[in-house]
Design an enzyme around this catalytic site. Sequence first.
Site, PDB file in Angstrom:
ATOM      1  N   VAL A   1       0.807  -1.224   0.000  1.00  0.00           N
ATOM      2  CA  VAL A   1       0.000   0.000   0.000  1.00  0.00           C
ATOM      3  C   VAL A   1       0.837   1.270   0.000  1.00  0.00           C
ATOM      4  CG1 VAL A   1      -2.029  -1.065   1.076  1.00  0.00           C
ATOM      5  CG2 VAL A   1      -0.246  -0.016   2.524  1.00  0.00           C
TER       6      VAL A   1
ATOM      7  N   ASN B   1      -7.514  -0.802   5.540  1.00  0.00           N
ATOM      8  CA  ASN B   1      -7.189  -1.365   6.851  1.00  0.00           C
ATOM      9  C   ASN B   1      -5.703  -1.679   7.031  1.00  0.00           C
ATOM     10  OD1 ASN B   1      -8.117  -3.003   9.433  1.00  0.00           O
ATOM     11  ND2 ASN B   1      -6.773  -4.353   8.269  1.00  0.00           N
TER      12      ASN B   1
ATOM     13  N   SER C   1      -7.224   3.854  15.259  1.00  0.00           N
ATOM     14  CA  SER C   1      -6.975   3.143  16.506  1.00  0.00           C
ATOM     15  C   SER C   1      -7.387   4.017  17.678  1.00  0.00           C
ATOM     16  CB  SER C   1      -5.486   2.794  16.627  1.00  0.00           C
ATOM     17  OG  SER C   1      -5.169   2.259  17.900  1.00  0.00           O
TER      18      SER C   1
ATOM     19  N   TYR D   1       3.404   5.358  15.432  1.00  0.00           N
ATOM     20  CA  TYR D   1       2.118   4.693  15.215  1.00  0.00           C
ATOM     21  C   TYR D   1       0.958   5.618  15.563  1.00  0.00           C
ATOM     22  CZ  TYR D   1      -1.676   1.311  15.816  1.00  0.00           C
ATOM     23  OH  TYR D   1      -2.867   0.633  15.721  1.00  0.00           O
TER      24      TYR D   1
ATOM     25  N   LYS E   1      -2.236   7.272  13.341  1.00  0.00           N
ATOM     26  CA  LYS E   1      -3.641   7.017  13.661  1.00  0.00           C
ATOM     27  C   LYS E   1      -4.410   8.329  13.838  1.00  0.00           C
ATOM     28  CE  LYS E   1      -3.082   3.560  12.560  1.00  0.00           C
ATOM     29  NZ  LYS E   1      -3.783   2.594  11.687  1.00  0.00           N
TER      30      LYS E   1
ATOM     31  N   ILE F   1      -8.106  -5.874  20.095  1.00  0.00           N
ATOM     32  CA  ILE F   1      -8.838  -6.833  19.269  1.00  0.00           C
ATOM     33  C   ILE F   1      -7.938  -8.039  19.046  1.00  0.00           C
ATOM     34  CG2 ILE F   1     -10.012  -7.236  17.064  1.00  0.00           C
ATOM     35  CD1 ILE F   1     -11.375  -5.095  18.753  1.00  0.00           C
TER      36      ILE F   1
END
Length: 260
Positions: free
Chosen positions: A63, A89, A141, A156, A160, A189
């Site tokens: 991606v 995603n 997130s 990260y 997000k 998750i």
Amino acid sequence: MELTDKVALVTGAGSGIAKATAKLFAQKGAKVAALGRTKDELEETVSEIQSKNGEAIPLIADVSQPEQMEQATQEIIDKWGRLDIVFANAGINGVWAPIDELAPEEWNKTININLTGTFLTVKYAVPYLKRQGGAIVITSSVNGTRMFSNSGATAYSCTKAAQVAFTKMVALELAKDGIRVNVICPGAIETNIDDSTQKRDLEHVHDPVEFPEGKIPLTHGKPGTSEQVAQLVFFLVSDASRHITGTEVWIDGAESLLKA
């Protein structure tokens, strides 16, 4: 079925949330382009869909690479002639380390896959979504949006947070074209994203925090499932949410309210 005759692109479809979503989209009648970097995983996703009489194709692409994403999108159009749904995603946790130890190349890798990857996924899909309208869902997130207690996850969390801003900007821009754009913010998750996490020298940057028993209040500490997130994504691309755009939705059992 609710997505009959729709064509959906799902990135990161070899595992976890995206795999569960690809399978649910197919179950609901959509034709699914399952995109990712790992051939064996994608072929397994496609095989599972086809075993239930669904229609799907694997697309091998990174991606973060413009040429690969442009080509992958063209393959969808060559195969089915349209694109209605995008679930962006794909992403990594990357390296979690103190800011003075985080290498520029580690920062760049996380930014390129998580943020630039989202941009490229949407960019190359939009011309085809504009033909008839459609729906985009982006995976952000709880980190960087409602939670900032994971010290070291700077790269990260920045990606997000940026995905939420990206969603709101693009949702307004594309509203006139009948394209809805929303963003989901999962908490803990049950997926394998932790496999892409490299944690380094975090002991001295974590501030001690005490929580009530069970870090996820709604489920007494039990994480959510990929299938639960898939149901949320399905809602956001279906006609049931046809007046919802530019909105972030947290799916975390109140975890981020406790740990913010």
